[in-house]
Design a protein around this motif. Structure first.
Motif, mmCIF file in Angstrom:
data_model
loop_
_atom_site.group_PDB
_atom_site.id
_atom_site.type_symbol
_atom_site.label_atom_id
_atom_site.label_comp_id
_atom_site.label_asym_id
_atom_site.label_seq_id
_atom_site.Cartn_x
_atom_site.Cartn_y
_atom_site.Cartn_z
ATOM 1 N N PRO A 1 55.396 8.056 -10.002
ATOM 2 C CA PRO A 1 56.591 8.283 -9.583
ATOM 3 C C PRO A 1 57.707 7.779 -9.355
ATOM 4 N N LEU A 2 57.872 6.302 -9.121
ATOM 5 C CA LEU A 2 58.476 5.972 -8.516
ATOM 6 C C LEU A 2 59.209 5.070 -9.769
ATOM 7 N N ALA A 3 58.664 5.114 -10.963
ATOM 8 C CA ALA A 3 59.090 4.420 -12.227
ATOM 9 C C ALA A 3 58.991 5.499 -13.036
ATOM 10 N N LEU A 4 59.120 7.040 -13.266
ATOM 11 C CA LEU A 4 59.651 7.903 -13.952
ATOM 12 C C LEU A 4 60.293 8.067 -12.804
ATOM 13 N N THR A 5 61.178 8.481 -12.116
ATOM 14 C CA THR A 5 61.847 9.139 -11.284
ATOM 15 C C THR A 5 63.189 7.828 -11.742
ATOM 16 N N THR A 6 62.657 7.071 -11.378
ATOM 17 C CA THR A 6 63.730 5.816 -12.190
ATOM 18 C C THR A 6 64.202 5.917 -13.946
ATOM 19 N N PRO B 1 51.265 13.570 -18.238
ATOM 20 C CA PRO B 1 51.084 12.572 -17.649
ATOM 21 C C PRO B 1 49.276 12.374 -16.974
ATOM 22 N N VAL B 2 49.067 13.606 -16.985
ATOM 23 C CA VAL B 2 47.691 13.127 -15.666
ATOM 24 C C VAL B 2 46.774 12.828 -16.957
ATOM 25 N N PHE B 3 46.490 13.208 -18.317
ATOM 26 C CA PHE B 3 45.921 12.271 -19.150
ATOM 27 C C PHE B 3 46.489 11.075 -19.730
ATOM 28 N N LEU B 4 47.300 10.695 -20.200
ATOM 29 C CA LEU B 4 47.604 10.117 -20.723
ATOM 30 C C LEU B 4 47.893 8.513 -20.076
ATOM 31 N N LEU B 5 48.402 9.182 -18.308
ATOM 32 C CA LEU B 5 47.753 8.298 -16.992
ATOM 33 C C LEU B 5 46.522 7.584 -17.672
ATOM 34 N N ARG B 6 45.094 8.505 -17.855
ATOM 35 C CA ARG B 6 44.064 8.043 -17.427
ATOM 36 C C ARG B 6 43.914 7.596 -18.521
ATOM 37 N N PHE B 7 44.640 8.019 -19.478
ATOM 38 C CA PHE B 7 44.344 6.528 -21.166
ATOM 39 C C PHE B 7 45.060 5.355 -20.605
ATOM 40 N N TRP C 1 54.075 12.482 -9.534
ATOM 41 C CA TRP C 1 52.703 11.994 -8.389
ATOM 42 C C TRP C 1 52.022 12.844 -8.542
ATOM 43 N N LEU C 2 51.609 14.670 -9.525
ATOM 44 C CA LEU C 2 50.689 15.095 -9.627
ATOM 45 C C LEU C 2 49.583 14.152 -10.409
ATOM 46 N N ALA C 3 49.940 13.140 -11.065
ATOM 47 C CA ALA C 3 49.237 12.802 -12.146
ATOM 48 C C ALA C 3 48.954 10.868 -11.056
ATOM 49 N N SER C 4 49.454 10.637 -10.476
ATOM 50 C CA SER C 4 49.342 9.066 -9.902
ATOM 51 C C SER C 4 47.807 9.578 -8.812
ATOM 52 N N ALA C 5 47.922 10.802 -8.539
ATOM 53 C CA ALA C 5 46.849 11.850 -7.773
ATOM 54 C C ALA C 5 45.453 11.837 -7.956
ATOM 55 N N VAL C 6 45.591 12.315 -8.961
ATOM 56 C CA VAL C 6 44.991 12.982 -9.885
ATOM 57 C C VAL C 6 44.087 11.713 -10.135
ATOM 58 N N ASN C 7 45.005 11.107 -10.558
ATOM 59 C CA ASN C 7 43.840 9.276 -11.327
ATOM 60 C C ASN C 7 43.062 8.739 -10.607
ATOM 61 N N ALA C 8 43.976 8.610 -9.167
ATOM 62 C CA ALA C 8 43.410 8.161 -7.978
ATOM 63 C C ALA C 8 42.017 8.704 -7.767
#
Length: 506
Positions: free
Chosen positions: A126-131, A46-52, A175-182
């Motif tokens: 993270p909220l969307a993926l958990t949902t 998710p870190v890399f896909l979110l970055r893309f 959350w890791l994915a969004s935190a790293v991207n931020a």
């Protein structure tokens, strides 16, 4: 000095770093749901896909992320995961549909990224993926493919589910994915790391400390010797149920003769395990396939063995009716006590939609629970263990030992067993899971392995374990999916805020 906040990345379609992120994320996806050989893949994909997604124009990001998820799903399943195999058209449709669903959190994040900044944006993914994964728990294949299951080997981390269920772990991984991207969008500046990475790191450390302490200070209860028996692979196979149900008497008699060696093997091994000290013997799901006219004879023999050996014996029965129409069979577990009395007669409540649902009627959706001198026991069957609210009946009743006999298939034997590990930790009971065509396991209430065997690696698939007779109370068993509800509410708040800001701009 005003602190910086994460801002949308510059979006250019030919950004080489962006496309490299896509390749890395897509390559990791096949290892991010069902398989545990690269547990970190479920964190990094998710870190890399979110970055893309965040560094591409919307018209490029959305269809390409969907395509990546479709390819990742196909890479996970290949063509041989299901048994029997899906047709190419059905497999393609499944991968397309599931890939679209898995892309939704990225789409939500990408759309919200145009309207939210800072910590609100960090929470969106993270909220969307958990949902999404919570909603998928109500699908015909509940919790299948949850990224949380890839972490089964990290016991300190897994203890989180005793508090939050799967949802806390899913949220943490996303959350890791969004935190790293931020932080990435702040060029990993000290201020960006402090604002976005540090909170995640502190929570992760707290989770690991909690899990480590829970394991280190776990009490040492009394145990009972338990044997779990899967049928002998050389003597047992899953029968053509519908064909036998409608067969002539001559064909049914031939089937009766065919299953006799397997039945004899089960009773012989049961007696041997009892004489070796087992106080509870559990057969795998439908370890004993019989036609309806032999059902009473087999059960009477099981009753006598339990009584003569002075053991608790749960037999796994598959009884083929004489009928040309559904239901063609019954699938149940029957538990005898040492006096030969029946403690429960439990019929499988959740047949597999593309499997035995075509053969049997579901049983009552109530988990059978009995108190014994060796603890409070409960028993369900195989796919029943995938429905969280159903299993939580046992957690709410503070069951000590859960019996989940199962029948899997070669390709899913490990991932299905791993999902049931989580039920033990979520609800605080020890697990005994003898499995035909699968991975037989026994664990304690913390997910620690007590015994295991692979049906395809031995001719006598038996597990023997000293199982704790006392479970533990867990928060999740009492409060259920509260964290998932909070995720849904939080996502709704972010969506509302985004709409409000959009209207404000207009």
């Amino acid at each position: 000095m005003t602190p910086s906040i994460a801002k949308p990345a510059v979006r250019t379609p030919w950004n080489a770093q962006s496309w490299l992120s896509l390749l890395l994320g897509t390559a990791l996806l096949p290892f991010a749901t069902l398989y545990t050989i690269i547990p970190v893949a479920a964190w990094l994909a998710p870190v890399f896909l979110l970055r893309f997604s965040r560094t591409q124009p919307l018209a490029v990001a959305l269809p390409v992320v969907v395509l990546a998820q479709v390819l990742g799903t196909f890479g996970t399943l290949r063509t041989d995961y299901f048994d029997p195999p899906m047709s190419p058209a059905m497999l393609a449709g499944f991968c397309l549909g599931y890939g679209l669903l898995l892309a939704l959190p990225y789409i939500a994040d990408r759309l919200l990224a145009q309207r939210l900044f800072g910590r609100g944006l960090v929470l969106a993914f993270p909220l969307a993926l958990t949902t999404l994964h919570w909603l998928l728990s109500f699908s015909p294949f509940p919790t299948w493919g949850s990224p949380a299951y890839t972490q089964v080997g990290n016991l300190p981390l897994v203890q989180l589910v005793s508090l939050t269920g799967l949802w806390g772990l899913v949220f943490l991984m996303a959350w890791l994915a969004s935190a790293v991207n931020a932080a990435w969008e702040e060029r990993f500046s000290a201020d960006g790391l402090r604002r976005y990475a540090l909170p995640f790191v502190l929570v992760l450390v707290a989770v690991l400390l909690y899990g480590g302490a829970r394991l280190a200070f776990a009490p040492t209860p009394q145990t009972v010797r338990v044997a779990g028996l899967a049928p002998n692979p050389q003597l047992w196979s899953y029968p053509p149920v519908q064909q036998i149900a409608a067969a002539s008497q001559l064909e049914r008699d031939a089937f009766r003769q065919k299953v006799q060696p397997g039945l004899q093997d089960l009773f012989t091994r049961t007696e041997l395990e009892a004489r070796a000290g087992a106080k509870l013997v559990v057969w795998a799901e439908t370890a004993a396939w019989v036609v309806q006219e032999d059902e009473a004879v087999v059960l009477e023999r099981a009753r006598r063995v339990a009584q003569q050996e002075g053991i608790y014996l749960q037999v796994g029965m598959g009884v083929i009716n004489r009928t040309p129409s559904h239901p063609y069979a019954t699938n149940y577990s029957l538990l005898f006590d040492p006096q030969g009395r029946v403690l429960w007669n439990y019929h499988k409540a959740y047949p597999v939609p593309i499997g035995d649902a075509a053969e049997i009627e579901p049983g009552e959706r109530a988990v059978p629970i009995v108190d014994t001198p060796l603890g409070r026991w409960a028993g369900i069957i195989c796919f029943d263990g995938n429905t969280l609210s159903f299993v939580r009946q046992a957690g709410q009743a503070r069951v000590d030992v859960m019996l989940i006999p199962a029948d899997d298939w070669r390709q899913n034997r490990f991932d299905h067993a791993h999902s049931h590990f989580f039920r033990a930790v979520e609800n605080g009971f020890s697990l005994v899971r003898p499995t035909a065509k699968g991975y037989s396991v026994a664990t304690d209430a913390y997910g620690r392995m007590l015994a295991s065997t692979d049906y395809f690696a031995t001719s006598q698939p038996t597990i023997i374990a000293n199982v704790p007779t006392k479970g533990v109370s867990t928060l999740y068993a009492q409060i259920g999916d509260v964290l998932a509800y909070l995720a849904v509410a939080g996502l709704a708040v972010l969506l509302g805020l985004a709409v409000y800001r959009e209207r404000g701009r207009a």
